[in-house]
Design a protein around this motif. Sequence first.
Motif, short mmCIF file in Angstrom:
data_model
loop_
_atom_site.label_atom_id
_atom_site.label_comp_id
_atom_site.label_asym_id
_atom_site.label_seq_id
_atom_site.Cartn_x
_atom_site.Cartn_y
_atom_site.Cartn_z
N LEU A 338 -8.02 2.44 18.19
CA LEU A 338 -8.61 3.51 19.01
C LEU A 338 -9.47 4.45 18.20
N VAL A 339 -9.13 4.61 16.91
CA VAL A 339 -9.95 5.44 16.02
C VAL A 339 -10.16 4.65 14.73
N PRO A 340 -11.18 5.02 13.95
CA PRO A 340 -11.43 4.26 12.71
C PRO A 340 -10.22 4.31 11.77
N VAL A 341 -10.13 3.31 10.90
CA VAL A 341 -9.04 3.28 9.91
C VAL A 341 -9.34 4.33 8.85
N VAL A 342 -8.54 5.43 8.85
CA VAL A 342 -8.84 6.53 7.94
C VAL A 342 -7.71 6.77 6.94
N GLY A 343 -6.67 5.98 6.98
CA GLY A 343 -5.62 6.11 5.96
C GLY A 343 -4.68 7.27 6.19
N VAL A 344 -4.22 7.42 7.43
CA VAL A 344 -3.20 8.44 7.71
C VAL A 344 -1.86 7.74 7.92
N PRO A 345 -0.84 8.14 7.13
CA PRO A 345 0.45 7.45 7.25
C PRO A 345 1.27 7.96 8.44
N LEU A 346 2.32 7.23 8.74
CA LEU A 346 3.22 7.62 9.82
C LEU A 346 4.35 8.45 9.20
N PRO A 347 4.50 9.73 9.60
CA PRO A 347 5.47 10.60 8.92
C PRO A 347 6.90 10.08 9.04
N LEU A 348 7.64 10.21 7.96
CA LEU A 348 9.05 9.83 7.85
C LEU A 348 9.27 8.32 7.84
N ILE A 349 8.23 7.54 8.11
CA ILE A 349 8.39 6.08 8.21
C ILE A 349 7.61 5.38 7.10
N SER A 350 6.32 5.70 6.96
CA SER A 350 5.50 5.04 5.96
C SER A 350 6.05 5.28 4.57
N TYR A 351 5.88 4.24 3.70
CA TYR A 351 6.33 4.35 2.33
C TYR A 351 5.39 5.30 1.58
#
Lengths: 385, 632
Positions: A338-351
């Motif tokens: 839905l939006v460009p790949v900008v490198g924002v992680p998923l809080p509490l989940i992403s390593y």
Amino acid sequence: MNQRVHYLGRHNPEITLGQKIWQLNWGMMLLICLIAAIGLGMLYSAANGNFDPWASKQAIRFGVGFVVMLVVALVDIRIWFRFSYLFYIGALLLLVGVEVMGSIGMGAQRWIDLKFIQLQPSELMKVAIIFALARYFHGVSQEDIGRVTFLFIPLVMVLAPSVLVLRQPDLGTTGMLVMASGAVFFCAGVRLWKFAVVLAAGLAAIPIGWQFLHSYQKNRVLIFLNPEQDPLGTGYHIHQSKIAFGSGGVFGKGFLQGSQSHLNFLPEKQTDFIFTMLAEEFGMVGGLVLLGLYILLMVYGLAISLRSRNQFGRLLAIGLTFNLFLYVFINIAMIMGLVPVVGVPLPLISYGGTVMLTVMMGLGLVMSVWLHRDIKISRHGVHDE
Amino acid sequence: MPMVHEDQDRHKGFTRRVLMLTCGKAALLSALVARMYYLQVVEAEKYKTLAEDNRVNLRLLPPRRGKILDRFGQELANNQQNFRVVVVREQTPDLVATLDALSKLIKLSEHDYKRILRDVKRKRAFVPVTVKDNLSWNQVSSIEVNSADLPGASIEVGETRFYPYGADFSHILGYVAAVSEKELTGDPLLELPGFRIGKSGVEKYHDNDMRGQAGTSEFEVNAYGRVIRELARNEGGSGREMILTVDAGLQTFVQQRLMSEQSAASVVIDIKTGDVLAMGSVPSYDPSAFNLGLSSKQWNKLINNQFTPLTNKAIAGTYAPGSTFKMIVALAAMKEGIGATSHTAFCPGFMKLGNARFHCWKRGGHGHVNMIEGLQHSCDVYFYDVSRRIGVDKIAEMANKLGLGNRVNIDLPGERSGVIPTKAWKLANIGEPWQGGETLITSIGQGFVLTTPLQLAVMVSRIASGGKKVIPRITRGYRENGKAIAYEQKEFEDLGIPQEHMRMIYQGMDAVSNNPRGTAYKYRIREEGWELAGKTGTAQVRRITLAERQAGIFKNEDLPWRRRDHGLFVAYAPVDNPRYACAVVVEHGGGSKSAAPIARDILRETQRRDPARTSAISFDAKVDVNNASGDS
């Protein structure tokens, strides 16, 4: 209750450490633990059913982060109020630090290596900017907010780190800084037409800003606009992510059964694309459950900000909650194309260490707002009555 | 203004703004949920298919090519295990060191090194790259023994086509080679690396029959293409074993016997069945050379050889039949009412037609000759005389009847039709009207007439069988799943030639070989009961000039090879109860004396082996040949 006069304000009810611990928001902590547990499960799956290399490390980080959160929560909000500009300036200096290190030939870097953690000043700035803005708008009266001159200082406070982060270059973080700041401006009561002006100016600046983007960033935007143009090159990530996501269906393929993730078709599955993996293995049901948990967490943040009796706390809580929302929304929108790949992680989940630390810090601050919800802080930071 | 009131105002404004913000958030989160629904419910099937496509790789397993057997079950073409050594890059710490160690055991050229390193670079680290193919057993064992010093190298087993009889069968069997760009049909089997298809001969004609059904193997692969595990496997089916009419022993004999000449061809047919028992063409080539890959040097050598080793001259070489054509003229004359014994012609050594002189091969002439004597002595003037009376079109009619002028449609690729001229043919192809003298030339099998050795053998078969329309074949049937299936043969139809006419021809051909004054008496079979009846032929490849004739220079031995006459001989045996027909053509052999002894030796060996009466592979069922063959 022991009624001592605090130097920041009178008539404030003083509460003891014991009472604070008793009043800690246990429901919120349960939510946080649930989300983190899901994250650890997905990291376990990402390593094909191993705790190493990701889940074990992440568990330790979460433990550390949890302690940090508690400590932050228990610290009196007036102390945070006092140190908020200092914290902001510290984060800004660190940002300048990585910028200088990059330009004196150590290569472009986003982090400072502290051995036990690679500290990303831009992540710290996400908390620090809200601190600073909350403090600033706390001290501005409603009439003054209507005046353009009073908006000059907070705009500079936002633009300075934004430009630094954009130069790194980190489009995602810049966007988050600007949008979270915007939310604080908005909730502080800045007139709507001013947002319209800024938005129009921003749109006008897009063609100019385009020139300053790196080619890989331009690519990402172009791929976002037309993902089919390059399914094996830059578009590969998002294409494979959509396949993994869609193929999960309603109930998913089952834990450890995601073919896209386990056969490495899915890139960055332990960091940015971890939600894709969850959606592949647990389907839409799993995705909605996690999304629901996040929404509950945000509702807590919202309720806490409305319940606070000081503007600083309200703005702090709403800003940090909005930050959390931005993480979740941008990450999930990104992996679904839905939006460009900008490198924002998923809080509490992403390593990742810094994000875990700053998110836990932010949540700790929200809790601190909760614990000190009845404390009043005068507009100028000193008692004036 | 009291702080409490001010803060209450602020709180009100704040709450309103927070509500607005929350509505915005809710809208955005709804968009996320809508997108999730779209991807995971609406489009789920599409993405599930894509995920399966990602995960599962289908691989074709090449089927085992069917063998080729002779009529008795001797293997003429089979598949042999072929050992090759491969290297896997990710299994060796130092690829070049491994190759260096290998090159001490098997010879690796500079060129090999280059190719291997190039292939390794192109392919993924876990894909085996062939270092060397077709290893000998010694090389295989030395690599196995030293495997500790050869990290990353291993032996793989494949299959290659093997021809136990080598060059003796190459013109019949043809050869297999890698698929060329033009031959791709979209069948994925053809695109398998290392897949071979038939390029000529039986290998080409029955290629689809022998190819078999490809098996499939479904693999799960990861994003880098590495195979994780096999999901399903279907072995496919091996191709049909083709059963030929040929007798391997006779074929070897024929091929060896023909090698006394530089360039020659021969066909032996069982006149009762049309089975081709042997089909020789010299020189030949090694069929496995194509399978292993020819160097351009070897290829050019084959292509530029003036004796055309790649051509199967038995079916694709066309030659003027010379005097072997005279049986046709005799039969046509009898059909037109010219009596074999009643009609005679006077031969003074030439015949005058207008201002032109048409010579007999015998300078002094034969005097008065009838048809049987005309055949026995091969008197040209007799045939000039009768052909002038009946005309070229009657001759052509008989020639076509006996199998000349058209393809006989043997089940081999590349057969040529030759030429039997008629008046209409000349007008259509050359654009000029027929000349009377050309009829005379045609009557002695010269001029425009062109025939293949196979057609000549068919002609003799049709004569010796008493006028049956013998159709030759080289495949008897096939074996599939252990069952031998015969190609059904219909009884040969009768050509409608009166038997008394045939008897005249038999007498004439008998006299050629067994009358002391016959042209081939010297090359008769002496064994009682095996005697042959034949007809000599000499085909000029150039016109003998008047000057040469007067100077007496027309000895063929004095001329360069290319300008010498072709030698021909056609025959059947045994003379009393014919069973075998044979035609021999020796290119530029200098006359029939080159071909006749070869035909005699072949027919003697044929009768000694007597393949038509020796029990061959028996069949379980029959099938119509037109429905059975893959690409007929």
